[in-house]
Design a protein around this motif. Sequence first.
Motif, PDB file in Angstrom:
ATOM      1  N   TYR A 224     -31.335 -31.298 -23.703  1.00 48.66           N
ATOM      2  CA  TYR A 224     -31.103 -32.597 -23.077  1.00 48.66           C
ATOM      3  C   TYR A 224     -30.607 -32.399 -21.648  1.00 48.66           C
ATOM      4  CZ  TYR A 224     -31.010 -34.151 -28.012  1.00 48.66           C
ATOM      5  OH  TYR A 224     -31.303 -34.387 -29.327  1.00 48.66           O
ATOM      6  N   PRO A 225     -31.227 -33.082 -20.672  1.00 45.96           N
ATOM      7  CA  PRO A 225     -30.771 -32.944 -19.281  1.00 45.96           C
ATOM      8  C   PRO A 225     -29.699 -33.972 -18.927  1.00 45.96           C
ATOM      9  CG  PRO A 225     -32.795 -34.220 -19.346  1.00 45.96           C
ATOM     10  CD  PRO A 225     -32.462 -33.861 -20.781  1.00 45.96           C
ATOM     11  N   MET A 226     -28.907 -33.629 -17.929  1.00 50.65           N
ATOM     12  CA  MET A 226     -27.933 -34.555 -17.325  1.00 50.65           C
ATOM     13  C   MET A 226     -26.960 -35.101 -18.371  1.00 50.65           C
ATOM     14  SD  MET A 226     -27.398 -35.817 -14.226  1.00 50.65           S
ATOM     15  CE  MET A 226     -26.494 -37.167 -13.463  1.00 50.65           C
ATOM     16  N   VAL A 227     -26.398 -34.200 -19.158  1.00 46.75           N
ATOM     17  CA  VAL A 227     -25.420 -34.592 -20.170  1.00 46.75           C
ATOM     18  C   VAL A 227     -24.041 -34.680 -19.519  1.00 46.75           C
ATOM     19  CG1 VAL A 227     -24.236 -33.840 -22.269  1.00 46.75           C
ATOM     20  CG2 VAL A 227     -26.718 -33.600 -22.066  1.00 46.75           C
ATOM     21  N   THR A 228     -23.311 -35.735 -19.836  1.00 47.92           N
ATOM     22  CA  THR A 228     -21.955 -35.900 -19.310  1.00 47.92           C
ATOM     23  C   THR A 228     -20.895 -35.695 -20.378  1.00 47.92           C
ATOM     24  OG1 THR A 228     -22.752 -37.474 -17.644  1.00 47.92           O
ATOM     25  CG2 THR A 228     -20.383 -37.457 -18.075  1.00 47.92           C
ATOM     26  N   ASN A 229     -21.180 -36.146 -21.606  1.00 48.67           N
ATOM     27  CA  ASN A 229     -20.176 -36.021 -22.666  1.00 48.67           C
ATOM     28  C   ASN A 229     -20.835 -35.817 -24.023  1.00 48.67           C
ATOM     29  OD1 ASN A 229     -20.921 -38.679 -23.641  1.00 48.67           O
ATOM     30  ND2 ASN A 229     -19.712 -39.529 -21.965  1.00 48.67           N
ATOM     31  N   MET A 262     -27.890 -29.408 -20.897  1.00 49.29           N
ATOM     32  CA  MET A 262     -27.794 -28.925 -19.524  1.00 49.29           C
ATOM     33  C   MET A 262     -26.456 -29.336 -18.935  1.00 49.29           C
ATOM     34  SD  MET A 262     -31.460 -29.131 -17.590  1.00 49.29           S
ATOM     35  CE  MET A 262     -30.784 -28.189 -16.218  1.00 49.29           C
ATOM     36  N   ILE A 263     -25.848 -28.414 -18.217  1.00 45.12           N
ATOM     37  CA  ILE A 263     -24.582 -28.674 -17.542  1.00 45.12           C
ATOM     38  C   ILE A 263     -24.890 -28.858 -16.056  1.00 45.12           C
ATOM     39  CG2 ILE A 263     -22.273 -27.804 -17.044  1.00 45.12           C
ATOM     40  CD1 ILE A 263     -22.786 -28.387 -20.012  1.00 45.12           C
ATOM     41  N   GLU A 264     -24.884 -30.098 -15.634  1.00 43.02           N
ATOM     42  CA  GLU A 264     -25.162 -30.449 -14.240  1.00 43.02           C
ATOM     43  C   GLU A 264     -24.074 -31.330 -13.644  1.00 43.02           C
ATOM     44  OE1 GLU A 264     -29.780 -31.244 -14.085  1.00 43.02           O
ATOM     45  OE2 GLU A 264     -28.956 -31.863 -16.018  1.00 43.02           O
ATOM     46  N   VAL A 265     -23.230 -31.858 -14.512  1.00 46.00           N
ATOM     47  CA  VAL A 265     -22.161 -32.765 -14.111  1.00 46.00           C
ATOM     48  C   VAL A 265     -20.833 -32.012 -14.205  1.00 46.00           C
ATOM     49  CG1 VAL A 265     -21.010 -34.951 -14.660  1.00 46.00           C
ATOM     50  CG2 VAL A 265     -23.484 -34.709 -15.004  1.00 46.00           C
ATOM     51  N   PRO A 266     -20.003 -32.043 -13.158  1.00 43.88           N
ATOM     52  CA  PRO A 266     -18.733 -31.308 -13.215  1.00 43.88           C
ATOM     53  C   PRO A 266     -17.902 -31.622 -14.453  1.00 43.88           C
ATOM     54  CG  PRO A 266     -19.157 -32.012 -10.968  1.00 43.88           C
ATOM     55  CD  PRO A 266     -20.231 -32.629 -11.820  1.00 43.88           C
ATOM     56  N   LEU A 275     -18.520 -29.813 -25.658  1.00 44.97           N
ATOM     57  CA  LEU A 275     -19.975 -29.976 -25.777  1.00 44.97           C
ATOM     58  C   LEU A 275     -20.573 -28.911 -26.685  1.00 44.97           C
ATOM     59  CD1 LEU A 275     -21.059 -30.841 -22.118  1.00 44.97           C
ATOM     60  CD2 LEU A 275     -20.528 -32.395 -23.981  1.00 44.97           C
ATOM     61  N   ALA A 276     -19.999 -27.707 -26.629  1.00 46.29           N
ATOM     62  CA  ALA A 276     -20.536 -26.605 -27.420  1.00 46.29           C
ATOM     63  C   ALA A 276     -20.340 -26.814 -28.917  1.00 46.29           C
ATOM     64  CB  ALA A 276     -19.893 -25.290 -26.985  1.00 46.29           C
ATOM     65  N   ARG A 277     -19.488 -27.743 -29.286  1.00 46.91           N
ATOM     66  CA  ARG A 277     -19.371 -28.076 -30.710  1.00 46.91           C
ATOM     67  C   ARG A 277     -20.622 -28.791 -31.210  1.00 46.91           C
ATOM     68  NH1 ARG A 277     -14.084 -30.246 -29.075  1.00 46.91           N
ATOM     69  NH2 ARG A 277     -12.460 -28.701 -29.502  1.00 46.91           N
ATOM     70  N   HIS A 278     -21.353 -29.395 -30.289  1.00 47.19           N
ATOM     71  CA  HIS A 278     -22.519 -30.203 -30.657  1.00 47.19           C
ATOM     72  C   HIS A 278     -23.834 -29.586 -30.168  1.00 47.19           C
ATOM     73  CE1 HIS A 278     -19.788 -33.567 -31.699  1.00 47.19           C
ATOM     74  NE2 HIS A 278     -19.087 -33.140 -30.667  1.00 47.19           N
ATOM     75  N   ALA A 279     -23.761 -28.485 -29.448  1.00 50.45           N
ATOM     76  CA  ALA A 279     -24.964 -27.867 -28.870  1.00 50.45           C
ATOM     77  C   ALA A 279     -24.998 -26.393 -29.220  1.00 50.45           C
ATOM     78  CB  ALA A 279     -24.976 -28.042 -27.348  1.00 50.45           C
ATOM     79  N   ALA A 280     -26.190 -25.887 -29.516  1.00 52.60           N
ATOM     80  CA  ALA A 280     -26.348 -24.475 -29.883  1.00 52.60           C
ATOM     81  C   ALA A 280     -26.352 -23.562 -28.669  1.00 52.60           C
ATOM     82  CB  ALA A 280     -27.651 -24.296 -30.666  1.00 52.60           C
ATOM     83  N   PHE A 281     -26.591 -24.127 -27.492  1.00 55.35           N
ATOM     84  CA  PHE A 281     -26.578 -23.352 -26.255  1.00 55.35           C
ATOM     85  C   PHE A 281     -26.371 -24.311 -25.087  1.00 55.35           C
ATOM     86  CE2 PHE A 281     -30.925 -24.662 -27.025  1.00 55.35           C
ATOM     87  CZ  PHE A 281     -31.397 -25.043 -25.785  1.00 55.35           C
ATOM     88  N   LEU A 282     -25.903 -23.771 -23.978  1.00 51.04           N
ATOM     89  CA  LEU A 282     -25.728 -24.545 -22.751  1.00 51.04           C
ATOM     90  C   LEU A 282     -26.518 -23.861 -21.638  1.00 51.04           C
ATOM     91  CD1 LEU A 282     -21.875 -25.292 -22.832  1.00 51.04           C
ATOM     92  CD2 LEU A 282     -23.746 -26.693 -23.728  1.00 51.04           C
ATOM     93  N   SER A 283     -27.088 -24.665 -20.753  1.00 48.01           N
ATOM     94  CA  SER A 283     -27.845 -24.140 -19.624  1.00 48.01           C
ATOM     95  C   SER A 283     -27.376 -24.867 -18.362  1.00 48.01           C
ATOM     96  CB  SER A 283     -29.346 -24.343 -19.837  1.00 48.01           C
ATOM     97  OG  SER A 283     -30.101 -23.703 -18.824  1.00 48.01           O
ATOM     98  N   VAL A 284     -26.937 -24.104 -17.375  1.00 44.52           N
ATOM     99  CA  VAL A 284     -26.363 -24.692 -16.166  1.00 44.52           C
ATOM    100  C   VAL A 284     -27.453 -24.956 -15.144  1.00 44.52           C
ATOM    101  CG1 VAL A 284     -24.659 -24.427 -14.330  1.00 44.52           C
ATOM    102  CG2 VAL A 284     -24.217 -23.447 -16.597  1.00 44.52           C
ATOM    103  N   GLY A 285     -27.600 -26.220 -14.775  1.00 40.57           N
ATOM    104  CA  GLY A 285     -28.524 -26.606 -13.711  1.00 40.57           C
ATOM    105  C   GLY A 285     -27.765 -26.639 -12.395  1.00 40.57           C
ATOM    106  N   THR A 286     -27.756 -25.513 -11.694  1.00 40.89           N
ATOM    107  CA  THR A 286     -26.909 -25.391 -10.512  1.00 40.89           C
ATOM    108  C   THR A 286     -27.370 -26.265  -9.347  1.00 40.89           C
ATOM    109  OG1 THR A 286     -28.194 -23.434  -9.878  1.00 40.89           O
ATOM    110  CG2 THR A 286     -26.105 -23.073 -11.043  1.00 40.89           C
TER     111      THR A 286
END
Length: 389
Positions: A224-229, A262-266, A275-286
């Motif tokens: 999922y892109p542009m996740v905030t919470n 995706m981690i794009e929001v500070p 977030l990692a409790r609900h996601a199997a992996f995180l990907s940083v969109g720098t």
Amino acid sequence: RDIAPSDVLAAREAGATGVVLEAGATNSHALILARSLGLPAVIAVAGLLSSVTDGDLIEVDGNSGEITIGETVPASAPVAAGRATPSATRSSAPPVTRTTDGRVVRLYANVGQTADVGVALAAGAEGVGVVRTEFLFLDEPPSEQDQYEVYREMADRLAGKPLVIRTLDAGGDKPLPYLPVAPEANPYLGLRGLRLSLAHTEVFRTQLRAILRAAVHGRIMLMYPMVTNAEEIALANEQLLAARTELAASGEEAGDVAVGAMIEVPAAALRAEALARHAAFLSVGTNDLAQYTLAADRNNAAVSYLYSQTHPAVLRLIQATVTGAHRRGRPVAICGEVAGDVDALPLLIGLDVDELSVAPHSLERVRAAIASLSYPECVARTEAHLRDV
């Protein structure tokens, strides 16, 4: 003067082998797409439009940022249709990328077209870290079957290697006609990415059904892109469950998929462990993370001097993401443009990033750079870089 992602694709289909702009921004989605397609690009060429006419031959050096305007191409002259391809069309590329002291860094490819998968595999990619699905379907709403066929073809080509499919990341400078958005004063802070998909649940579930069907045939993950919470992930997962239920009701088989964010929001970076409790992996969109952290529009040349994906504040947020995710045993990837910047690689490795996903044409260069680095050296350089914050 400037172009949209759809213009890049249209130009390539017409045989273009390079991009030159009078305006433009290095980190715009159009330029990112051009890089992923192996098209050399030079931007911010003052007076370009008054210096050329249709038919002029322009030599483009995307490495030096220089162009040479030559003689007019005769109407009958052939136009070079090829573009740079990795020299590793051989199968000798190592399956795993390591530093000099043996630390493994997984190396994947960002793709925006089905053909990119073959280029990535030829260059030794260990899989696909991001499928930019919005680039696959720019004009008309794709049917479930259309999407399924594209995703399955990618999975078949990868033959068991990971395929991370990012759900439609529309909005901002990537409008899609079938995902309308009311006029916004600041589109980059409005309905974008997952927010927009959750506002158009029928289109969202159509894509999710296609992904689930394709997952029967390969190792597919969705992101999922542009996740905030975490609440957004929960809402998206409700749509995923609904899509699975719809497939079962119609007798269609659905595969298992791991879900990432995706981690794009500070705020998301600072709350990575939650977030990692609900996601199997995180990907940083720098690309966007830097934009939001530094309050500098990635497409605005007037503030480009403020925009840096290696700014210590941006790196601190990547560090927070890695720390939070690793506490939950979740891997972290970098899929922004900084992952392909060889000068930035020591900093990313020093932050303990697990995976890098880059343009297919950057794979060889990035692999060679990583193989020349040692992990302790990277940690030391990262710590020195962060001392200012």
